[in-house]
Design an enzyme around this catalytic site. Structure first.
Site, PDB file in Angstrom:
ATOM      1  N   GLY A 237     -11.608  13.051  10.010  1.00  0.00           N
ATOM      2  CA  GLY A 237     -11.227  14.278   9.843  1.00  0.00           C
ATOM      3  C   GLY A 237     -10.570  14.886   8.653  1.00  0.00           C
ATOM      4  O   GLY A 237      -9.673  14.135   7.912  1.00  0.00           O
TER       5      GLY A 237
ATOM      6  N   ARG B 133      -5.809  22.357   8.987  1.00  0.00           N
ATOM      7  CA  ARG B 133      -4.811  23.014   9.364  1.00  0.00           C
ATOM      8  C   ARG B 133      -3.316  22.213   8.693  1.00  0.00           C
ATOM      9  O   ARG B 133      -2.404  23.031   8.705  1.00  0.00           O
ATOM     10  CB  ARG B 133      -4.397  22.905  10.925  1.00  0.00           C
TER      11      ARG B 133
ATOM     12  N   GLN C 228     -18.771   8.403   8.393  1.00  0.00           N
ATOM     13  CA  GLN C 228     -19.316   9.447   8.932  1.00  0.00           C
ATOM     14  C   GLN C 228     -19.384  10.504   8.272  1.00  0.00           C
ATOM     15  O   GLN C 228     -18.397  11.512   7.854  1.00  0.00           O
ATOM     16  CB  GLN C 228     -18.222   9.966  10.123  1.00  0.00           C
TER      17      GLN C 228
ATOM     18  N   ARG D  95      28.754  -9.098 -29.999  1.00  0.00           N
ATOM     19  CA  ARG D  95      28.960  -7.598 -30.022  1.00  0.00           C
ATOM     20  C   ARG D  95      29.371  -7.476 -31.419  1.00  0.00           C
ATOM     21  O   ARG D  95      29.813  -8.325 -32.059  1.00  0.00           O
ATOM     22  CB  ARG D  95      30.069  -7.176 -29.085  1.00  0.00           C
TER      23      ARG D  95
END
Length: 449
Positions: A11, A15, A75, A420
């Site tokens: 389906g 809705r 289907q 660093r």
């Protein structure tokens, strides 16, 4: 004799007002379809057939995730439930057991109920329920010999509409009986559809037996609208929270915890408030997840603690006694026993050896814009705060990185890596710069008047 499942999932769900097929809308972080397939798996079915229609390709992909053995059939036209089941018959060729027909938008049927359907001795068995407000449900008309027929509300008389025993749509029948009766269905009804439920009358006309197995009305809740989906989510979460508490899990604020369909939590685990579980989470006994965490696709071992405010993404694997603290994100990373990741850290595509400490602000720089790369950190290492680990890179066992380092080369075992810029102090420059900035601010204020 074995069992087979047919799950009707064709389906569109108009809705829902959505482009997504109805059975793929999420409930408990899983598609509605997954709930039906998971319940049906308790029967250890020999065959699983999913009948798809709208969005068949998407439905097929979802079915493959939750039931890899499932066969998807199409289907093309939605001409009713009887027509949908007929599309599954070729996939049941040479199957001689019992067939149970489920619905992809009906997520709450319990495995125990399906077992009762499979074990019932009648030729055709229908799942029914006593409805508080029967409304537009189909009615189950029974007599001395059991179930006589099912009447859809549109076609029912006033006397039949007064019956409180309602049809869930779920049916069980022998495969041979189903194959013989389905081609005899007609669409001579108000909706001009082929109703699966009409096989009851056909069976009785042949002298076959039919009966009703009942369940609680809540098990038969179907989802047709967004509002119904929201109510279903609330019901699902309430059930999962109750189940967790019954299984010995501590939920400090149960109403704020949200579970997924496949969440697994061991006894004596502690879940704090406002924790959200996505799919694929396993938490062992004795672990703790503190407040405001989001977990998905991860495993947390015994004695580990997570959070507060932590995020574990798919592939996060935490061994025993690992600590992941606040504002830490872990993705596709394995943390061995006793690892500590206190705060403000991202570890992605990484492996961290046992009892290593990860300082605040550490980031595994795993993505170069095209590819993901791996970071390997050895056991008993110490990663200083604000370390950027530029993958692919390896930090050896017992090694250290200096705070604020960018580590782009491998660090040997036992070494200290510092990556660093050298600090330079300029005497008096800070004051001179501030004076200059204040003077510029005053100048601009005068010009604006």
């Amino acid at each position: 004799m074995g069992n087979a499942l047919i799950v009707l999932a064709a389906g569109q769900g108009t809705r829902m007002n959505s482009d997504l097929p109805k059975v793929l809308h999420p409930l408990g972080a899983a598609p509605l379809l997954a709930h039906a397939l998971t319940a049906g798996a308790a029967l250890a079915p020999e065959r699983v057939i999913v009948v798809a229609g709208h969005g068949a390709e998407q439905v097929g992909k979802a079915a493959a995730v939750w039931a890899p053995e499932a066969e998807v059939v199409l289907q093309a036209e939605q001409l009713g439930t009887g027509h949908a089941v007929r599309q599954a018959l070729p996939a049941l060729e040479r199957f001689e057991g019992r067939v149970i027909v489920l619905y992809g938008d009906t997520p709450f049927i319990r495995p125990e109920t399906l077992e009762a359907l499979a074990e019932a001795t009648a030729d055709v068995v229908v799942l029914g329920f006593e409805a508080a407000e029967p409304g537009r449900y189909g009615r189950l008309v029974t007599g001395p010999a059991g179930l006589e027929r099912i009447v859809e509300f549109k076609d029912a008389t006033e006397a039949e509409r007064a019956i409180a025993l309602c049809n869930s749509g779920v049916i069980s029948a022998d495969a041979a009986t189903l194959a013989r009766l389905l081609p005899r269905l007609t669409n001579d009804n108000a909706a001009h559809e082929y109703y699966l439920t009409d096989i009851v009358a056909l069976a009785r006309a042949e002298g076959l037996s039919a009966k009703v197995v009942t369940c609680a009305e809540a098990e038969t809740l179907g989802i047709n609208t967004r509002a119904e989906l929201a109510r279903a989510e609330a019901l699902f979460q309430a059930r999962m929270r109750a189940e967790a508490l019954d299984n010995g899990v501590t939920l400090t604020a149960p109403e704020t915890v949200f579970f997924a369909l496949d969440t697994h939590i061991g006894r004596d685990a502690v879940i704090g408030p406002n924790v959200v579980f996505g799919p694929g989470v396993t938490i062992e006994s004795g672990a703790e997840v503190r407040a405001f965490c989001h977990l998905e696709g991860c495993h947390i071992s015994r004695g580990a603690t997570v959070g507060p405010f932590a995020r574990l993404r798919p592939g996060a694997e935490l061994a025993e006694d690992v600590h992941v603290g606040n504002f830490v994100e872990i993705k596709n990373a394995v943390l061995d026993e006793g690892v500590k990741v206190g705060h403000l850290t991202y570890l992605g595509d990484a492996h961290v050896g046992e009892h290593t400490n990860i300082g605040a602000g550490t980031v595994t720089c795993n993505y170069d814009g095209v590819m993901k790369h791996h970071t390997e950190i050895g056991a008993h290492a110490f990663i200083g705060s604000d370390t950027m680990l530029v993958a692919p890179v390896t930090v050896g066992a017992r090694a250290m990185t200096g705070s604020g380092s960018v580590i782009s080369e491998n660090v040997p075992d036992d070494a200290l890596a510092i990556g660093r810029a050298r600090q330079v102090n300029k005497p008096g420059l800070a004051v001179r710069l501030m004076e200059k900035l204040r003077a510029e601010k005053v100048r601009r204020q005068k010009e604006s008047k």
